[in-house]
Structure formats: C-alpha cells, structure tokens
Design a protein around this motif. Structure first.
Motif, short mmCIF file in Angstrom:
data_model
loop_
_atom_site.label_atom_id
_atom_site.label_comp_id
_atom_site.label_asym_id
_atom_site.label_seq_id
_atom_site.Cartn_x
_atom_site.Cartn_y
_atom_site.Cartn_z
N ALA A 1 -11.23 -1.36 -2.65
CA ALA A 1 -11.09 -0.55 -3.55
C ALA A 1 -10.49 1.04 -3.46
O ALA A 1 -11.23 1.66 -2.17
CB ALA A 1 -11.80 -0.49 -4.79
N PRO A 2 -9.22 1.48 -3.46
CA PRO A 2 -9.01 3.09 -2.99
C PRO A 2 -10.19 4.11 -3.62
O PRO A 2 -9.60 4.63 -2.56
CB PRO A 2 -8.15 2.80 -4.71
CG PRO A 2 -7.77 1.48 -5.13
CD PRO A 2 -9.02 0.44 -4.77
N SER A 3 -11.10 3.92 -4.93
CA SER A 3 -12.27 4.46 -4.11
C SER A 3 -12.85 4.86 -3.12
O SER A 3 -13.21 6.20 -2.16
CB SER A 3 -13.35 4.60 -4.91
OG SER A 3 -13.94 3.10 -4.71
N ARG B 1 -4.53 -4.80 -2.30
CA ARG B 1 -3.65 -4.32 -3.48
C ARG B 1 -3.95 -6.44 -4.74
O ARG B 1 -4.22 -7.27 -4.08
CB ARG B 1 -2.24 -4.69 -3.32
CG ARG B 1 -0.96 -5.61 -3.18
CD ARG B 1 0.12 -5.40 -3.03
NE ARG B 1 0.42 -6.86 -2.18
CZ ARG B 1 0.50 -6.87 -0.88
NH1 ARG B 1 0.66 -6.07 -0.39
NH2 ARG B 1 1.31 -8.21 -1.09
N ARG C 1 0.96 -8.06 -12.61
CA ARG C 1 -0.27 -7.68 -12.81
C ARG C 1 -1.03 -8.58 -14.09
O ARG C 1 -0.49 -7.75 -15.05
CB ARG C 1 -0.28 -6.24 -13.18
CG ARG C 1 0.11 -5.15 -11.90
CD ARG C 1 -0.83 -5.04 -10.60
NE ARG C 1 -2.18 -5.29 -10.24
CZ ARG C 1 -2.90 -4.54 -10.02
NH1 ARG C 1 -1.72 -2.98 -9.94
NH2 ARG C 1 -4.50 -3.82 -10.33
N SER D 1 -7.38 5.12 -15.78
CA SER D 1 -8.46 4.80 -14.90
C SER D 1 -9.75 4.61 -15.77
O SER D 1 -10.51 4.68 -15.19
CB SER D 1 -9.15 6.15 -14.43
OG SER D 1 -9.57 7.52 -15.11
N GLN E 1 -11.54 -0.75 -18.67
CA GLN E 1 -10.72 -1.34 -17.17
C GLN E 1 -12.25 -1.84 -16.03
O GLN E 1 -11.63 -2.46 -15.68
CB GLN E 1 -10.57 0.35 -16.72
CG GLN E 1 -9.87 0.42 -15.05
CD GLN E 1 -8.34 1.26 -14.53
OE1 GLN E 1 -7.95 1.88 -15.80
NE2 GLN E 1 -8.67 1.65 -13.76
N VAL F 1 -8.22 -5.67 -11.55
CA VAL F 1 -7.37 -3.88 -11.61
C VAL F 1 -8.16 -2.61 -10.36
O VAL F 1 -9.95 -2.72 -11.19
CB VAL F 1 -7.56 -3.04 -12.61
CG1 VAL F 1 -6.87 -2.02 -13.40
CG2 VAL F 1 -6.39 -4.00 -13.67
N TYR F 2 -8.26 -2.06 -9.73
CA TYR F 2 -9.79 -1.31 -9.85
C TYR F 2 -9.44 0.45 -10.26
O TYR F 2 -9.54 0.75 -11.25
CB TYR F 2 -8.78 -0.53 -8.05
CG TYR F 2 -8.33 -1.33 -6.49
CD1 TYR F 2 -9.25 -2.65 -6.16
CD2 TYR F 2 -7.08 -1.72 -6.96
CE1 TYR F 2 -9.07 -3.31 -5.11
CE2 TYR F 2 -6.51 -2.14 -5.66
CZ TYR F 2 -7.63 -3.22 -5.11
OH TYR F 2 -7.47 -4.44 -4.07
N ASN G 1 -10.78 3.46 -11.31
CA ASN G 1 -9.74 4.11 -11.43
C ASN G 1 -8.22 4.28 -11.07
O ASN G 1 -7.61 5.17 -10.45
CB ASN G 1 -10.49 5.71 -9.93
CG ASN G 1 -12.73 5.83 -10.45
OD1 ASN G 1 -12.21 5.94 -11.56
ND2 ASN G 1 -13.22 5.86 -10.26
N GLU G 2 -8.14 3.22 -10.51
CA GLU G 2 -7.04 2.90 -10.38
C GLU G 2 -5.83 3.34 -11.84
O GLU G 2 -6.58 3.19 -13.26
CB GLU G 2 -6.55 1.98 -10.15
CG GLU G 2 -4.87 1.34 -9.83
CD GLU G 2 -4.67 -0.13 -9.06
OE1 GLU G 2 -3.82 -0.48 -9.37
OE2 GLU G 2 -5.71 -1.15 -9.85
N VAL H 1 -2.83 2.03 -13.56
CA VAL H 1 -1.18 1.43 -13.85
C VAL H 1 0.01 1.97 -14.33
O VAL H 1 -0.79 2.47 -15.76
CB VAL H 1 -1.66 0.03 -13.83
CG1 VAL H 1 -0.27 -1.45 -14.22
CG2 VAL H 1 -3.04 -0.38 -12.84
#
Length: 176
Positions: free
Chosen positions: A20-22, A37, A100, A147, A163, A169-170, A172-173, A175
């Motif tokens: 994930a983006p974290s 993604r 999404r 987030s 979330q 959904v990641y 802390n993402e 959207v």
C-alpha cells in the motif's frame, strides 16, 4: 527464452506484494498508471488466468461486476491482479474499470455463518446515526475518501463508512 523472462518478471511482481502507499512509493506501470492500484470488474463473468494470455488456463471465474481488484503488474494488455482473498492471476485490461468500488469488511465473512451488519452513517462520525446496515462483503461504490472516512453508495443508500472497514481503498489514501 521469452517465457522464462516472463516467469521471472511475474515472480518479481508477486514478490513485491502490492504494498500500500504507506510503504514504498508506488511504481508506474506500462500504461503510465500507478502500481499497485485498485480497479473493478466491468462484467459479471470474467476469467482469471494463470498467465498474461488466452493460452494460459483459467484459474478462476469471477461472477460479480463491480468487484474490486488490486492491480499488481502489467504486461501488454493484461493486468496481474489480486482479490480480497489473496488470489492472484491475470485479466485482460478491457474487462477492468477505473471505477472505484470496495468490499465492506470482507474479512468478516465466514462460510456458513450470518455476515455481521456494518453501519453506513449519515456523516463522517462514529456518533452519527446509521443510514442503513449492510452485510459484510457487500460492494460499495466509493465516491471520496479523506484517509479516515469514505463516502459511499450501496444500492440506493449513500453515507459514510470508516476507510479501515473497506477493501478496495488503501490505508491513508485520499480519493477525490
């Protein structure tokens, strides 16, 4: 030789685990879009293949349009994906949508048991009243996330869900 290179490339993509983006910064795929993604299925019947091509056997058939999947890799018109249960394989890009969606607490769905009820709230607060109670595993259309909370639609109901209760959904993402 090309098959061996493809196998090495696919193994390397799987080894990355789709962080994930974290974690590490997302990479960019052949398409120019970030990896990993989330996407969703366009159709009610989509084959998950063991490799990127129609010559590879079908490992699974998805029968749920809107189901969220995580794209881990890309090879030409094929996308390597992972589902909420951790199964991975390849799907033709034209069968995927950028729309999404997310599954509501899919980890709470147990075979042979009634799925727990999750509140979709009128605002982004634990103290706000529920608009509707939904079963774990239901697909939500994701509109925005800050987030902490996501604004979603499920059937004709619109509201907010934490979330952390969504797969698609990641953490802390944001959207928009």
């Amino acid at each position: 030789m090309a098959g061996a290179l493809l196998a090495v490339w696919a193994g390397a993509a799987l080894a990355g685990g789709g962080a994930a983006p974290s974690g590490p910064a997302p990479q960019q795929g052949e398409s120019g879009l970030p990896l990993p993604r989330f996407v969703s299925l366009k159709a009610d019947r989509v084959n998950l293949r063991s490799g990127p091509g129609t010559d590879y056997p079908t490992a699974w058939v998805y029968r749920r349009a809107g189901l969220p999947l995580e794209v881990l890799g890309e090879f030409e018109a094929w996308r390597q994906v992972r589902d909420a249960e951790g199964a991975t394989g390849w799907i033709l890009q034209s069968l995927l949508s950028g729309r999404r969606t997310a599954l509501v607490t899919p980890w709470d769905v147990k075979s042979g048991e009634a799925a727990p009820q999750i509140p979709i709230r009128v605002s982004d607060s634990e103290s706000s009243r529920p608009v509707v109670m939904v079963e774990a595993g239901v697909i939500a259309n994701v509109h925005t996330c800050d987030s902490r909370w996501c604004r979603v639609t499920i059937d004709r109901y619109r509201g907010y869900v934490p979330q952390k209760q969504l797969w698609g959904v990641y953490e802390n993402e944001i959207v928009r």
